[in-house]
Scaffold this motif. Structure first.
Motif, PDB file in Angstrom:
ATOM      1  N   THR A   3      -3.986   0.597  -2.515  1.00 50.41           N
ATOM      2  CA  THR A   3      -3.736  -0.784  -2.112  1.00 50.41           C
ATOM      3  C   THR A   3      -3.577  -1.625  -3.364  1.00 50.41           C
ATOM      4  O   THR A   3      -4.262  -1.401  -4.366  1.00 50.41           O
ATOM      5  CB  THR A   3      -4.880  -1.325  -1.245  1.00 50.41           C
ATOM      6  OG1 THR A   3      -6.125  -1.159  -1.942  1.00 50.41           O
ATOM      7  CG2 THR A   3      -4.954  -0.583   0.074  1.00 50.41           C
ATOM      8  N   LEU A  57      -5.133   6.645  -0.321  1.00 51.60           N
ATOM      9  CA  LEU A  57      -4.582   5.323  -0.027  1.00 51.60           C
ATOM     10  C   LEU A  57      -4.669   4.457  -1.266  1.00 51.60           C
ATOM     11  O   LEU A  57      -5.746   4.281  -1.842  1.00 51.60           O
ATOM     12  CB  LEU A  57      -5.360   4.670   1.114  1.00 51.60           C
ATOM     13  CG  LEU A  57      -4.920   3.257   1.510  1.00 51.60           C
ATOM     14  CD1 LEU A  57      -3.522   3.275   2.109  1.00 51.60           C
ATOM     15  CD2 LEU A  57      -5.922   2.644   2.492  1.00 51.60           C
ATOM     16  N   GLN A  77       0.837  -1.190   0.000  1.00 46.13           N
ATOM     17  CA  GLN A  77       0.000   0.000   0.000  1.00 46.13           C
ATOM     18  C   GLN A  77       0.876   1.245   0.000  1.00 46.13           C
ATOM     19  O   GLN A  77       2.046   1.215   0.385  1.00 46.13           O
ATOM     20  CB  GLN A  77      -0.925   0.021   1.198  1.00 46.13           C
ATOM     21  CG  GLN A  77      -0.225   0.018   2.538  1.00 46.13           C
ATOM     22  CD  GLN A  77      -1.217  -0.095   3.679  1.00 46.13           C
ATOM     23  OE1 GLN A  77      -2.418  -0.127   3.485  1.00 46.13           O
ATOM     24  NE2 GLN A  77      -0.716  -0.153   4.896  1.00 46.13           N
TER      25      GLN A  77
END
Length: 248
Positions: free
Chosen positions: A225, A223, A190
């Motif tokens: 991922t 974020l 991530q």
């Protein structure tokens, strides 16, 4: 015999590093920064670690107005030790007003038979910026993974921004290798970018190809991922995402 070690870094706005303390397998070296005005520290592994039972920690403080990049010279390899006790690796990060921290270590490899608990805590001032990358490789080539759990807790201005925990390998909750999580992939990671500019212009949630996704976080942050078949593919995905998020 198990190891106990804590390495410490502090960076000032004038580019100095008043604290640069190595300990045990965590050898810190000041290296040349690619961008003027930045400090850079590279973590050089001085011995095989973490092994079962080890307790390792790195603390980094980026003081008001400072800019610090921390990277590593090689991957971290979690190995089984002489004891069944898990190893613990803690990362404690703090960035002050108008400070910038790029935390960009190499991959963490969870070797067969190892048991590692990673705990990362980040405290940011409201005007601080952060780029943090985590990459986990589950098993060396041709071997099953060890047991790995990793928790990331980020606070901004004293308020929670992100608190998540993942676990893989023997002993992890069922389904970690299923279609809803890794789908058979052995590389996962991530990228977290915290930037006050996202308050005015937040990123849009969207897939990044077939193996990654971008999610905006209240905070403000973004974020990414990702999963991938191997370490090289994972790094490529996260590098492209970072370039996109920091363009301009």
């Amino acid at each position: 015999m198990s190891l106990r070690a804590i390495a410490r870094i502090a960076a000032e706005a004038d580019g100095t590093l008043p604290v640069l303390v190595s300990d045990g397998p965590l050898a810190l070296r000041r290296t040349r920064a690619a961008v003027p005005g930045w400090s850079r520290v590279t973590v050089v592994g001085a011995m095989s670690a973490p092994l079962g039972g080890d307790r390792l920690a790195i603390e980094a403080e980026v003081r008001d107005g400072a800019r610090l990049r921390v990277d590593s010279a090689a991957a971290t390899l979690a190995l089984p030790g002489r004891t069944a006790e898990p190893a613990v690796y803690e990362v404690r990060l703090r960035a002050g007003s108008d400070a910038v921290l790029h935390w960009l270590p190499e991959q963490l490899v969870s070797a067969h038979g190892s048991d590692l608990r990673v705990r990362t805590g980040v405290d940011l001032a409201p005007t601080a910026r952060l780029v943090l990358r985590e990459e986990q490789i589950l098993g060396r080539h041709g071997e099953p993974p060890g047991t790995l759990s990793s928790r990331l807790v980020v606070r901004r201005g004293g308020r929670p921004l992100l608190d998540q925990e993942i676990a893989y390998g023997p002993g992890a909750p069922g389904g970690w290798d299923g279609g809803a999580v890794l789908a058979g992939h052995r590389a996962t990671g991530q990228l977290l970018v915290v930037d006050p500019a996202y308050e005015k212009t937040p990123v849009a949630a969207r897939p990044l190809g077939e193996l990654a996704a971008l999610t905006p976080l209240a905070g403000p942050a973004a974020l990414v991922t990702a999963v991938a078949p191997d370490a090289l593919a994972l790094r490529r995905i996260l590098d492209e995402a970072l370039e996109e998020l920091t363009a301009g």
